[in-house]
Every structure is written in C-alpha cells, then in structure tokens.
Design a protein around this motif. Structure first.
Motif, short mmCIF file in Angstrom:
data_model
loop_
_atom_site.label_atom_id
_atom_site.label_comp_id
_atom_site.label_asym_id
_atom_site.label_seq_id
_atom_site.Cartn_x
_atom_site.Cartn_y
_atom_site.Cartn_z
N THR A 122 1.25 -1.40 0.15
CA THR A 122 -0.05 -0.55 0.06
C THR A 122 0.83 1.74 0.21
OG1 THR A 122 -1.44 -1.39 1.45
CG2 THR A 122 -1.76 1.38 0.81
N ALA A 123 1.56 0.81 0.28
CA ALA A 123 2.95 2.14 0.76
C ALA A 123 3.55 2.48 -0.32
CB ALA A 123 3.70 1.79 2.62
N GLN A 124 3.91 1.30 -0.71
CA GLN A 124 4.52 1.30 -2.20
C GLN A 124 3.64 1.79 -2.98
OE1 GLN A 124 8.12 -0.41 -3.00
NE2 GLN A 124 7.74 1.45 -4.42
N ALA A 125 2.87 1.71 -3.57
CA ALA A 125 1.40 1.97 -4.02
C ALA A 125 1.16 3.60 -4.62
CB ALA A 125 0.00 1.42 -4.09
N VAL A 126 1.14 4.29 -2.96
CA VAL A 126 1.34 5.83 -2.52
C VAL A 126 2.72 6.92 -3.18
CG1 VAL A 126 1.13 7.46 -0.97
CG2 VAL A 126 -0.18 5.15 -0.64
N SER A 127 3.29 5.55 -2.81
CA SER A 127 4.61 6.44 -3.42
C SER A 127 4.91 6.04 -5.00
CB SER A 127 5.74 5.84 -2.96
OG SER A 127 6.13 4.87 -3.96
N GLY A 128 3.85 5.42 -5.78
CA GLY A 128 4.33 5.43 -6.72
C GLY A 128 2.97 6.86 -7.81
N LEU A 129 2.09 6.26 -6.96
CA LEU A 129 1.18 7.38 -7.38
C LEU A 129 0.91 8.61 -7.35
CD1 LEU A 129 -2.39 5.37 -6.65
CD2 LEU A 129 -1.74 5.93 -8.29
N LEU A 130 1.47 9.33 -5.86
CA LEU A 130 2.31 9.86 -6.64
C LEU A 130 3.46 10.73 -6.94
CD1 LEU A 130 2.66 10.50 -2.11
CD2 LEU A 130 1.17 12.03 -3.15
N CYS A 131 4.29 9.77 -7.65
CA CYS A 131 5.33 10.30 -8.72
C CYS A 131 4.33 10.82 -9.94
CB CYS A 131 6.24 9.52 -8.55
SG CYS A 131 7.86 8.94 -7.53
N LEU A 132 3.72 9.53 -10.43
CA LEU A 132 3.13 9.96 -11.54
C LEU A 132 1.95 11.41 -11.88
CD1 LEU A 132 1.89 8.86 -14.10
CD2 LEU A 132 0.21 7.57 -12.80
#
Length: 459
Positions: free
Chosen positions: A201-211
């Motif tokens: 979940t934390a990894q998903a958040v960091s990826g979406l923020l980058c996008l």
C-alpha cells in the motif's frame, strides 16, 4: 516546474554527492520501513513469524530485483539523450519504456502468483512457518505492479538529474507504512499478511504521487502525439539496457536463493538469525546503491555530452567514496552486530542473536569490496555495456552456489556466513577490469568521432 538537473558542467564529485544524498536518504527510509516491518513482526508475533517473513527474502530479491533492475536500465538511454539535449528522443523513449514496464508488470505478477506455493517448496521453507510465509509472499507478488510503477517513474526522474522528488514521496510512504504496519498487525491482527499489505500500500502511494508530479509539474516530460508512438529502435535499445540489468539482479538472486535454501535446511533458529542479519545488511547497503547510481547517471549524461574526462573523474572519485564508506560500515557491523540484531529479537533469543551477530561479523571484514563492485557495475551499465555488467551477476551466482552446495553440508552455518563475501570478491575480479576496458573504449570513440555516434555503442 521541472526539477531536471544536468551533471555535465559542475565539479564531478560535488554533482554526484548532491545527486546521491536524496537518493541515499530515500534508500535509508525504504530500508527503515522494511526494518520496522520486521521489528514489529518479530517483537509482536515472535521469532517464527519473523522467520516466515524472511524465509523467502531471496526470491523477493530475485523478482523485485528484476523489476527494479529493468526500470533502472530503461533510465540509462533516457539519461544519455537528456545529456545530449535530444529532448524529443528522450520523451519517445520515456513513452516506450512505460509501455514495456506495464508489460513486464502484467507478465511477472501473473507468473509469480501462480508459482508462489512451488517457490516456497523449492526454498525448503520449514513446515511450521510455511502458511505464514505463503500469505506474506503472495501479497507481495500481488503488489508488483505498484512496485514497478514507482521504480520506473523514479528512474526517469533520476535520469534527468532529479533524485529529490522520488525521495520526498518515498519519505511520505515510509511514514505511512509504519502506521499501516501497526494498524494491520496489532489492530486488525492480520499477521504476516498484514505486514505485506502495509508494504505494498505504501509502495502504491509513492508510485501514484510520482505519476501525479510528473503529469502536473515536469514540463520536460510532457509528450506530444508524435512522442506517444511505439518505436522499434527505442524498444530495442531500452530492452538492450533494461533486460540485462534486470537479469543481472535476478541471476545474483538465484545464488542467494540457493544459499537461503541451504540455510533454511539448518532450522528455524538459523532462518531467524539470517533474516535479522539480512535486514541490517540491506540497510548498510544503501550508501553503496546511492553512490553507484549517482556515478552511473553522471557517466550516462556525460557520455551523451561526449565528455570522456568527466567520465573518468566520476568513476574514480565515486569509487574512493564508496570504498571508504565500506571500510567504516564493515567496522560497525563487526563491533555492533549483536546489538543491532536486538532491534528484531528479544534478549532471551540467545541462539538466534548469536547466529545474526556471526553473519554480520564475518561479512564486515569484506564490506569494502562492495564499493568496487557496485560502482564498477553501475558505471559499466551507464556507459551502455549492460551485457558485460550482467556477467558480474553470473559470477556472484556461481560463487554463492559453490559455497552453498559444496560447503554448507560440512561447515554448516559458518559456510553461509562466508557465501556473500566469496561472491563479492569473485565478481570484483571480473567487473573492475571490465569497467576500465569499457571506459577506455568509450574514451577512444569520443576522441575519434562525434559524441552523437556514441549512441550506437552497445558492444
């Protein structure tokens, strides 16, 4: 606003250290939430749960390493064209790299989920921790698309000199991961699966923020319709860089899997001790990874700009810093290994603490070799010789397998404690002279031809 930064003009060491610092802090944060993950599991669920989480760490390294290595490899030509100021070409490569990343995500996720049970059997995971190990690993595999999303987007940001933005998003997700760990494990009582859910979940958040950041703020990467087309030339070059880099991580992990399987056969005490030690080792590896990535991006940009002298300066200055750190970190592991292991285990787990401290102590005497290995390998990749860098991973794999298969039966856990060092020193004997050869070859090409013709150099 664009955070892109060129490294083709300023002082080499200053440029690399400025680039490496946010990357280092980001890596440390990532490992911190991995350590907190393990600490919460070990302290609240017990040593067996910690063993379940750690029993598949080598296969996670294999799969995640392939994903992260591929994404890092895709960033190499992007950095090169950024350094050459060929921005339309760079954007075309970013689009094609994104499509390839999505394809890898789909294939690897389905394959790993299907083979999860078989993988744990191959690793000889003990029966008393098998169910928890399966639950943890399956959730990690389900989250692979998010892992690839973050790693590809952070790779292209770093390729254009921005290591700060990925760090900021990773910092936020690290803090989020800590709270999710506590919530999922202690409040919801989801056990080992809860730890994995918190991580992805934390990894998903960091990826979406980058996008979101790239779409809204990085004008340099905004694409026209002309950029958003599949290009055979771009796909070929991206695969030539990405696949060998990803496979190099995976090949290295195969040796680690054989080593972990041999260690798993020694029983839960050594599995727990090894798991705690590996968490500390991974944390201590962060400066090597940050510096090597900085040197690689520096050399890629200066390859595009046709500046051979700066490439040489970057390699040797970066290596001095990395080796110096390795000597310091090795001394810390030798002296404080047991104390550090107590982050994951209580004092009454005497045998497990002894096993963890022994692994760290033995490793500390050879930690300096990672400075030579990581920088040489990443520079070789950054100069466009991913195929040659790949064989350093093959060397590591062979060395670990020889020690695990040939010596664990006789020397037990002591052989496990020297498997990594054997692999590192063996790989150094290959990759350091190889890196010097590649640098010499690139230098001759730059001196005799125009920088643009260096684009075709992938021997």
């Amino acid at each position: 606003m664009s955070s892109a930064a060129s490294m083709i003009k300023d002082n080499p060491l200053k440029s690399m250290l400025q680039f490496a610092l946010p990357l280092l802090v980001g890596n440390l944060l990532q490992q911190t939430y991995n350590i907190i993950d393990a600490a919460i599991v070990g302290q609240t669920l017990g040593a067996e749960a910690l063993a379940a989480v750690g029993s598949s760490s080598s296969v996670q390294f294999l799969v995640l390493g392939f994903c992260m290595g591929s994404c890092a490899g895709f960033g190499i030509p992007i950095a090169k064209y950024f350094g050459a100021e060929k921005y339309d070409t760079m954007r075309r490569y970013i689009f094609n790299g994104g499509v390839l990343t999505a394809m890898i995500a789909a294939i690897v996720t389905v394959l790993c989920m299907s083979l999860c049970n078989w993988i744990l059997q191959i690793l000889s995971v003990p029966g008393d921790i098998f169910a928890n190990a399966y639950a943890y690993l399956l959730v990690i595999f389900i989250g692979l698309p998010f892992t690839l999303l973050y790693n590809y987007l952070s790779s292209i940001l770093r390729a254009v000199g921005d290591s700060r933005t990925p760090f900021l998003f990773l910092a936020f997700s690290a803090i989020l991961n800590i709270f999710l760990d506590l919530f999922c494990i202690i409040v919801l009582k989801w056990g080992c699966a809860g730890a994995a859910i918190a991580t992805i979940t934390a990894q998903a958040v960091s990826g979406l923020l980058c996008l979101g950041f790239i779409i809204r703020r990085v004008k340099l990467m905004r694409m026209s319709r002309e950029n958003q087309k599949m290009d055979g030339e771009a796909v070929k070059e991206l695969l030539m860089m990405g696949l060998p880099t990803g496979l190099q991580f995976s090949i290295t992990a195969i040796g680690s899997m054989v080593m972990q399987s041999a260690n798993n056969s020694l029983g839960s005490i050594y599995v727990s001790g090894f798991t705690a030690a590996v968490k500390i080792k991974q944390f201590a590896l962060c400066p090597f990874d940050a510096m090597a990535t900085a040197v690689s991006v520096f050399c890629s940009q200066n390859l595009g700009a046709g500046q051979a002298k700066r490439i040489r300066q970057g390699l040797f200055q970066g290596m001095v810093v990395a080796v110096g750190y390795g000597i310091f970190a090795g001394l810390v592991l030798i002296v404080f290994g047991r104390s550090l292991s107590m982050m994951f285990l209580s004092r009454d787990n005497v045998e497990v603490l002894d096993a963890s401290a022994k692994y760290l102590r033995c490793m500390g005497f050879f930690y300096w070799s990672l400075g030579i290995l990581n920088v040489s390998r990443m520079v070789t990749q950054g100069l466009g010789f991913s195929g040659r860098a790949f064989f350093s991973g093959v060397t590591e794999m062979i060395a670990r397998i020889i020690v695990s298969v040939g010596f664990v039966g006789t020397f037990g856990y002591t052989a496990i404690c020297f498997a990594d060092q054997t692999a590192w020193v063996s790989a150094c004997c290959y990759i350091f002279p190889t890196c010097l050869y590649c640098m010499k070859k690139v230098t001759k090409l730059i001196q005799s031809e125009t920088p643009a013709q260096a684009d075709s150099l992938h021997a």
